[in-house]
Design a protein around this motif. Structure first.
Motif, PDB file in Angstrom:
ATOM      1  N   GLY A 200      11.034   7.427  -9.133  1.00 58.44           N
ATOM      2  CA  GLY A 200      10.355   6.139  -9.019  1.00 58.44           C
ATOM      3  C   GLY A 200      11.249   4.963  -9.371  1.00 58.44           C
ATOM      4  O   GLY A 200      11.262   3.946  -8.666  1.00 58.44           O
ATOM      5  N   ILE A 201      11.995   5.097 -10.451  1.00 62.16           N
ATOM      6  CA  ILE A 201      12.896   4.013 -10.856  1.00 62.16           C
ATOM      7  C   ILE A 201      14.018   3.840  -9.846  1.00 62.16           C
ATOM      8  O   ILE A 201      14.448   2.718  -9.554  1.00 62.16           O
ATOM      9  CB  ILE A 201      13.450   4.279 -12.266  1.00 62.16           C
ATOM     10  CG1 ILE A 201      12.319   4.206 -13.291  1.00 62.16           C
ATOM     11  CG2 ILE A 201      14.538   3.268 -12.623  1.00 62.16           C
ATOM     12  CD1 ILE A 201      11.630   2.848 -13.365  1.00 62.16           C
ATOM     13  N   ASN A 202      14.485   4.951  -9.279  1.00 60.88           N
ATOM     14  CA  ASN A 202      15.516   4.869  -8.240  1.00 60.88           C
ATOM     15  C   ASN A 202      15.022   4.025  -7.074  1.00 60.88           C
ATOM     16  O   ASN A 202      15.722   3.133  -6.580  1.00 60.88           O
ATOM     17  CB  ASN A 202      15.866   6.292  -7.780  1.00 60.88           C
ATOM     18  CG  ASN A 202      17.113   6.340  -6.906  1.00 60.88           C
ATOM     19  OD1 ASN A 202      17.264   5.562  -5.982  1.00 60.88           O
ATOM     20  ND2 ASN A 202      17.988   7.284  -7.200  1.00 60.88           N
ATOM     21  N   GLY A 203      13.785   4.283  -6.625  1.00 67.78           N
ATOM     22  CA  GLY A 203      13.219   3.493  -5.538  1.00 67.78           C
ATOM     23  C   GLY A 203      13.005   2.040  -5.919  1.00 67.78           C
ATOM     24  O   GLY A 203      13.239   1.129  -5.119  1.00 67.78           O
ATOM     25  N   PHE A 204      12.569   1.816  -7.152  1.00 74.44           N
ATOM     26  CA  PHE A 204      12.349   0.459  -7.648  1.00 74.44           C
ATOM     27  C   PHE A 204      13.640  -0.351  -7.613  1.00 74.44           C
ATOM     28  O   PHE A 204      13.664  -1.508  -7.179  1.00 74.44           O
ATOM     29  CB  PHE A 204      11.803   0.537  -9.072  1.00 74.44           C
ATOM     30  CG  PHE A 204      11.536  -0.789  -9.712  1.00 74.44           C
ATOM     31  CD1 PHE A 204      10.438  -1.544  -9.332  1.00 74.44           C
ATOM     32  CD2 PHE A 204      12.374  -1.281 -10.694  1.00 74.44           C
ATOM     33  CE1 PHE A 204      10.187  -2.778  -9.925  1.00 74.44           C
ATOM     34  CE2 PHE A 204      12.133  -2.504 -11.296  1.00 74.44           C
ATOM     35  CZ  PHE A 204      11.038  -3.258 -10.905  1.00 74.44           C
ATOM     36  N   VAL A 205      14.733   0.279  -8.054  1.00 73.16           N
ATOM     37  CA  VAL A 205      16.036  -0.396  -8.064  1.00 73.16           C
ATOM     38  C   VAL A 205      16.478  -0.716  -6.639  1.00 73.16           C
ATOM     39  O   VAL A 205      16.922  -1.837  -6.342  1.00 73.16           O
ATOM     40  CB  VAL A 205      17.082   0.487  -8.774  1.00 73.16           C
ATOM     41  CG1 VAL A 205      18.488  -0.062  -8.571  1.00 73.16           C
ATOM     42  CG2 VAL A 205      16.766   0.590 -10.253  1.00 73.16           C
ATOM     43  N   PHE A 206      16.355   0.284  -5.761  1.00 75.82           N
ATOM     44  CA  PHE A 206      16.798   0.075  -4.384  1.00 75.82           C
ATOM     45  C   PHE A 206      16.026  -1.054  -3.707  1.00 75.82           C
ATOM     46  O   PHE A 206      16.609  -1.929  -3.058  1.00 75.82           O
ATOM     47  CB  PHE A 206      16.631   1.370  -3.589  1.00 75.82           C
ATOM     48  CG  PHE A 206      17.091   1.255  -2.166  1.00 75.82           C
ATOM     49  CD1 PHE A 206      18.436   1.358  -1.846  1.00 75.82           C
ATOM     50  CD2 PHE A 206      16.188   1.015  -1.139  1.00 75.82           C
ATOM     51  CE1 PHE A 206      18.868   1.237  -0.539  1.00 75.82           C
ATOM     52  CE2 PHE A 206      16.614   0.894   0.171  1.00 75.82           C
ATOM     53  CZ  PHE A 206      17.959   1.007   0.478  1.00 75.82           C
ATOM     54  N   ALA A 207      14.698  -1.061  -3.863  1.00 70.87           N
ATOM     55  CA  ALA A 207      13.872  -2.078  -3.202  1.00 70.87           C
ATOM     56  C   ALA A 207      14.110  -3.456  -3.787  1.00 70.87           C
ATOM     57  O   ALA A 207      14.012  -4.460  -3.079  1.00 70.87           O
ATOM     58  CB  ALA A 207      12.401  -1.713  -3.310  1.00 70.87           C
ATOM     59  N   SER A 208      14.404  -3.515  -5.075  1.00 72.71           N
ATOM     60  CA  SER A 208      14.665  -4.810  -5.702  1.00 72.71           C
ATOM     61  C   SER A 208      15.852  -5.494  -5.041  1.00 72.71           C
ATOM     62  O   SER A 208      15.900  -6.729  -4.939  1.00 72.71           O
ATOM     63  CB  SER A 208      14.930  -4.624  -7.198  1.00 72.71           C
ATOM     64  OG  SER A 208      13.786  -4.077  -7.820  1.00 72.71           O
TER      65      SER A 208
END
Length: 398
Positions: free
Chosen positions: A25-33
């Motif tokens: 989840g955090i990986n996706g959050f970072v990428f989308a940011s």
């Protein structure tokens, strides 16, 4: 076959599954940011679509250098330490991106994105190996749910990006805050991963486990990688360009472009949450082929629609089609647990060639045709994935 996790998994396995979910989840959050605010980067650094494509290529090069060796790194230090190393390097690179954008430095941003790519590449392979290990221990399909966590994190990141863009908060401050979150998660969550055991020497008469180089000679692994290479381009292109294509092709605002990206990843998240049950019912090959058909229909509708509402329907269908290819490829590569690390590394590398390098090439094409129409070039690799989808058939039935 579906098994009740609460009845069959011990506390450490449940904790490992939860920790893996958080890390995805955090990986996706970072990428989308980062991805949701690419239009802001092009404006801050005064770049064309092609020049932005070159900048994105820096991330791709960093990841493609890290991915082929990530399986070996995991074999040496374990998934927990590999995720820590990848997360901390990504956070440090995020600080570098923020400072470079504040200084409006294209070279500084390029260097920071290169190291960001290395960190993300190591982080990604490590989390997928841990996810495959948890999936095997649970004895049911759960990898799509981990990737749903990635998409869910991306959805939250895209919404936050859209909100911050609307109220005028700069991307540098945004990235600095996210870097702090990544440091905390990278240090804490991997403590709950499954214990890493160095691979024991094979008994007499038992075949030697595949190392990285021999995994590159395995025909099934390479075919799965080609399928993932073709299929993941549709996800990578959506992640990197759907916001920009909405702004340029439909004359929308930057915040509307970020919301279109949020819709795309929301559709991916929903499909991935349902994906495990769908795969267990219909099988990987059928689901993969149906995904490619949906991606084709959604992409064409998004590009050819004359208004924002029809484009939104296309973006949602595109997201549904893009959702399952990568998690199914990871599960297929990890069918044999003895070879999982090396083969996941190979398939990840081939998949990321398109996931990371494809979108920058679309940027160059976008300078000629406009990024909106350039997205139609994705149809060719989608067809390849559709034709070769049979390679993902499980080695053994569940």
């Amino acid at each position: 076959m579906s098994i009740n996790t609460s009845m069959t998994a011990g506390p450490s396995l449940r904790a490992a599954a939860a920790a893996t979910f958080v890390v995805f989840g955090i990986n996706g959050f970072v990428f989308a940011s980062w991805a949701a605010r690419i239009p802001a980067v092009t404006e801050t650094l005064h770049l064309t679509s092609g020049q932005m494509g070159t900048l994105l290529l820096c991330t791709a090069v960093g990841s493609l250098l890290a991915l082929p060796t990530a399986g070996l790194v995991v074999g040496k230090i374990g998934t927990a330490n590999a995720v820590r190393a990848g997360g901390l390097l990504s956070a440090l690179a995020g600080v570098g991106i923020a400072l470079s954008l504040s200084a409006e430095s294209v070279p500084g941003t390029a260097v920071a994105l290169f190291f960001f790519g290395i960190g993300v590449g190591l982080w990604d392979v490590s989390q997928n190996i841990e996810g495959a290990d948890v999936e095997h221990k649970l004895r049911r399909t759960i990898m799509p749910q981990f990737h749903a966590a990635f998409s869910g994190g991306a959805f939250v990141g895209a919404l936050i990006g859209a909100g911050l863009s609307t109220i005028g908060v700069g991307l540098p401050l945004h990235l600095l805050a996210i870097a702090g979150v990544v440091v905390v998660v990278a240090l804490v969550a991997p403590r709950y991963f499954l214990p890493h055991h160095a691979q024991a020497a094979p008994a007499e008469g038992e075949p030697t486990a595949a190392k990285g180089p021999s995994a590159w000679r395995d025909s099934r692994t390479l075919l799965i990688g080609v399928v993932v290479l073709g299929a993941t381009l549709t996800e990578g292109a959506g992640n990197d360009w759907i916001a920009k294509a909405t702004v340029d092709g439909l004359g929308s605002s930057e915040s509307t472009g970020a919301l279109m990206f949020a819709l795309f990843v929301l559709a991916m998240t929903a499909m991935r949450l349902l994906g495990g049950r769908v795969i267990d019912t219909y099988g990987r090959v059928v689901v993969l082929r149906a995904s490619m058909v949906a991606a084709t229909a959604g992409l064409c509708l998004f590009v050819l629609a004359g208004n924002i509402w029809l484009a939104g329907v296309g973006a949602a269908l595109w997201g549904v089609g893009a959702a399952m290819a990568f998690p199914m490829g990871m599960s297929a590569a990890a069918d044999d647990p003895k070879h999982a690390a090396a083969r996941v590394s190979v398939v990840s590398t081939l998949g990321y060639i398109s996931f990371l390098a494809g979108p920058p090439l679309l940027g160059y094409l976008g300078d000629l045709t406009g990024i909106h129409l350039a997205l139609l070039a994705i149809l060719a690799p989608i067809l390849v994935a559709l034709l070769l989808a049979g390679a993902a058939r499980p080695l053994v039935s569940k």
